[in-house]
Design a protein around this motif. Structure first.
Motif, PDB file in Angstrom:
ATOM      1  N   THR A   1       0.828  -1.200   0.000  1.00 22.66           N
ATOM      2  CA  THR A   1       0.000   0.000   0.000  1.00 22.66           C
ATOM      3  C   THR A   1       0.864   1.253   0.000  1.00 22.66           C
ATOM      4  OG1 THR A   1      -1.742  -1.172   1.195  1.00 22.66           O
ATOM      5  CG2 THR A   1      -1.836   1.227   1.220  1.00 22.66           C
ATOM      6  N   ALA A   2       1.936   1.243   0.775  1.00 24.43           N
ATOM      7  CA  ALA A   2       2.849   2.382   0.812  1.00 24.43           C
ATOM      8  C   ALA A   2       3.476   2.612  -0.557  1.00 24.43           C
ATOM      9  CB  ALA A   2       3.925   2.162   1.871  1.00 24.43           C
ATOM     10  N   ALA A   3       3.883   1.540  -1.222  1.00 25.68           N
ATOM     11  CA  ALA A   3       4.481   1.667  -2.552  1.00 25.68           C
ATOM     12  C   ALA A   3       3.480   2.232  -3.552  1.00 25.68           C
ATOM     13  CB  ALA A   3       4.996   0.313  -3.027  1.00 25.68           C
ATOM     14  N   VAL A   4       2.247   1.781  -3.487  1.00 22.53           N
ATOM     15  CA  VAL A   4       1.209   2.287  -4.386  1.00 22.53           C
ATOM     16  C   VAL A   4       0.970   3.774  -4.125  1.00 22.53           C
ATOM     17  CG1 VAL A   4      -1.255   2.144  -4.951  1.00 22.53           C
ATOM     18  CG2 VAL A   4       0.102   0.055  -4.741  1.00 22.53           C
ATOM     19  N   LEU A   5       0.948   4.177  -2.867  1.00 33.36           N
ATOM     20  CA  LEU A   5       0.742   5.589  -2.535  1.00 33.36           C
ATOM     21  C   LEU A   5       1.871   6.469  -3.070  1.00 33.36           C
ATOM     22  CD1 LEU A   5      -0.667   5.405   1.098  1.00 33.36           C
ATOM     23  CD2 LEU A   5      -1.898   5.989  -0.999  1.00 33.36           C
ATOM     24  N   VAL A   6       3.099   5.987  -2.984  1.00 32.76           N
ATOM     25  CA  VAL A   6       4.233   6.766  -3.499  1.00 32.76           C
ATOM     26  C   VAL A   6       4.138   6.900  -5.020  1.00 32.76           C
ATOM     27  CG1 VAL A   6       6.746   6.772  -3.803  1.00 32.76           C
ATOM     28  CG2 VAL A   6       5.755   6.272  -1.563  1.00 32.76           C
ATOM     29  N   VAL A   7       3.770   5.818  -5.698  1.00 31.89           N
ATOM     30  CA  VAL A   7       3.592   5.883  -7.158  1.00 31.89           C
ATOM     31  C   VAL A   7       2.489   6.882  -7.509  1.00 31.89           C
ATOM     32  CG1 VAL A   7       2.839   4.575  -9.186  1.00 31.89           C
ATOM     33  CG2 VAL A   7       4.521   3.597  -7.615  1.00 31.89           C
ATOM     34  N   LEU A   8       1.374   6.823  -6.786  1.00 32.30           N
ATOM     35  CA  LEU A   8       0.288   7.771  -7.041  1.00 32.30           C
ATOM     36  C   LEU A   8       0.724   9.209  -6.783  1.00 32.30           C
ATOM     37  CD1 LEU A   8      -2.778   5.867  -5.538  1.00 32.30           C
ATOM     38  CD2 LEU A   8      -2.295   6.324  -7.948  1.00 32.30           C
ATOM     39  N   ALA A   9       1.537   9.423  -5.760  1.00 36.66           N
ATOM     40  CA  ALA A   9       2.027  10.772  -5.455  1.00 36.66           C
ATOM     41  C   ALA A   9       2.878  11.315  -6.599  1.00 36.66           C
ATOM     42  CB  ALA A   9       2.835  10.756  -4.157  1.00 36.66           C
TER      43      ALA A   9
ATOM     44  N   ASP B   1      -0.179  20.266  -5.334  1.00 32.14           N
ATOM     45  CA  ASP B   1       1.024  19.482  -5.055  1.00 32.14           C
ATOM     46  C   ASP B   1       1.045  18.972  -3.618  1.00 32.14           C
ATOM     47  OD1 ASP B   1       1.938  19.915  -7.639  1.00 32.14           O
ATOM     48  OD2 ASP B   1       3.074  21.701  -7.063  1.00 32.14           O
ATOM     49  N   LEU B   2       0.327  19.642  -2.743  1.00 29.96           N
ATOM     50  CA  LEU B   2       0.296  19.223  -1.337  1.00 29.96           C
ATOM     51  C   LEU B   2      -0.345  17.848  -1.158  1.00 29.96           C
ATOM     52  CD1 LEU B   2      -0.559  22.593   0.413  1.00 29.96           C
ATOM     53  CD2 LEU B   2       1.673  21.531   0.067  1.00 29.96           C
ATOM     54  N   LEU B   3      -1.188  17.428  -2.095  1.00 32.94           N
ATOM     55  CA  LEU B   3      -1.756  16.075  -2.030  1.00 32.94           C
ATOM     56  C   LEU B   3      -0.642  15.040  -2.139  1.00 32.94           C
ATOM     57  CD1 LEU B   3      -4.135  14.153  -1.871  1.00 32.94           C
ATOM     58  CD2 LEU B   3      -4.366  14.356  -4.346  1.00 32.94           C
ATOM     59  N   SER B   4       0.339  15.287  -2.987  1.00 30.62           N
ATOM     60  CA  SER B   4       1.470  14.371  -3.108  1.00 30.62           C
ATOM     61  C   SER B   4       2.245  14.286  -1.794  1.00 30.62           C
ATOM     62  CB  SER B   4       2.408  14.807  -4.233  1.00 30.62           C
ATOM     63  OG  SER B   4       1.804  14.605  -5.477  1.00 30.62           O
ATOM     64  N   VAL B   5       2.416  15.412  -1.153  1.00 31.77           N
ATOM     65  CA  VAL B   5       3.108  15.423   0.142  1.00 31.77           C
ATOM     66  C   VAL B   5       2.331  14.582   1.155  1.00 31.77           C
ATOM     67  CG1 VAL B   5       3.860  16.883   2.063  1.00 31.77           C
ATOM     68  CG2 VAL B   5       4.167  17.659  -0.300  1.00 31.77           C
ATOM     69  N   ALA B   6       1.020  14.753   1.178  1.00 35.46           N
ATOM     70  CA  ALA B   6       0.190  13.980   2.112  1.00 35.46           C
ATOM     71  C   ALA B   6       0.287  12.490   1.820  1.00 35.46           C
ATOM     72  CB  ALA B   6      -1.264  14.446   2.026  1.00 35.46           C
ATOM     73  N   LEU B   7       0.259  12.103   0.547  1.00 38.13           N
ATOM     74  CA  LEU B   7       0.359  10.684   0.199  1.00 38.13           C
ATOM     75  C   LEU B   7       1.695  10.090   0.635  1.00 38.13           C
ATOM     76  CD1 LEU B   7      -1.245  10.638  -3.369  1.00 38.13           C
ATOM     77  CD2 LEU B   7      -2.222   9.751  -1.260  1.00 38.13           C
ATOM     78  N   VAL B   8       2.774  10.843   0.457  1.00 35.82           N
ATOM     79  CA  VAL B   8       4.093  10.347   0.870  1.00 35.82           C
ATOM     80  C   VAL B   8       4.175  10.234   2.389  1.00 35.82           C
ATOM     81  CG1 VAL B   8       6.560  10.913   0.908  1.00 35.82           C
ATOM     82  CG2 VAL B   8       5.262  11.133  -1.212  1.00 35.82           C
ATOM     83  N   LEU B   9       3.575  11.169   3.109  1.00 37.14           N
ATOM     84  CA  LEU B   9       3.573  11.084   4.576  1.00 37.14           C
ATOM     85  C   LEU B   9       2.791   9.867   5.070  1.00 37.14           C
ATOM     86  CD1 LEU B   9       3.144  14.840   5.567  1.00 37.14           C
ATOM     87  CD2 LEU B   9       5.190  13.417   5.791  1.00 37.14           C
ATOM     88  N   VAL B  10       1.641   9.605   4.461  1.00 36.36           N
ATOM     89  CA  VAL B  10       0.861   8.420   4.835  1.00 36.36           C
ATOM     90  C   VAL B  10       1.644   7.149   4.505  1.00 36.36           C
ATOM     91  CG1 VAL B  10      -1.229   7.096   4.326  1.00 36.36           C
ATOM     92  CG2 VAL B  10      -1.373   9.559   4.654  1.00 36.36           C
ATOM     93  N   ALA B  11       2.293   7.130   3.348  1.00 38.93           N
ATOM     94  CA  ALA B  11       3.108   5.972   2.975  1.00 38.93           C
ATOM     95  C   ALA B  11       4.238   5.764   3.986  1.00 38.93           C
ATOM     96  CB  ALA B  11       3.670   6.158   1.564  1.00 38.93           C
TER      97      ALA B  11
END
Length: 65
Positions: free
Chosen positions: A9-17, A45-55
């Motif tokens: 799930t973390a890897a998928v979130l980073v790819v999506l970010a 762009d802040l959505l990408s930051v949030a996704l990386v933090l969750v990952a």
């Protein structure tokens, strides 16, 4: 949750970010931090930051369990 699903799930979130940074053009919003003329960090762009933090949180919780 087991370790492997969290890491996947973390890897998928980073790819999506990363993908989001390239496809968010229509919804970018105002520039919050200007890097150079016409380029900078926008509100979308802040959505990408949030996704990386969750990952990152998922990776940390996977290694702790």
């Amino acid at each position: 949750m087991r370790r492997r699903p969290r890491l996947v799930t973390a890897a998928v979130l980073v790819v999506l970010a990363v993908v989001w940074v390239f496809v968010n053009g229509p919804v970018e919003g105002p520039i919050l931090y200007r890097i150079e003329e016409g380029h900078g960090i926008t509100t979308a762009d802040l959505l990408s930051v949030a996704l990386v933090l969750v990952a990152g949180g998922l990776v940390v919780s996977a290694w702790r369990s």
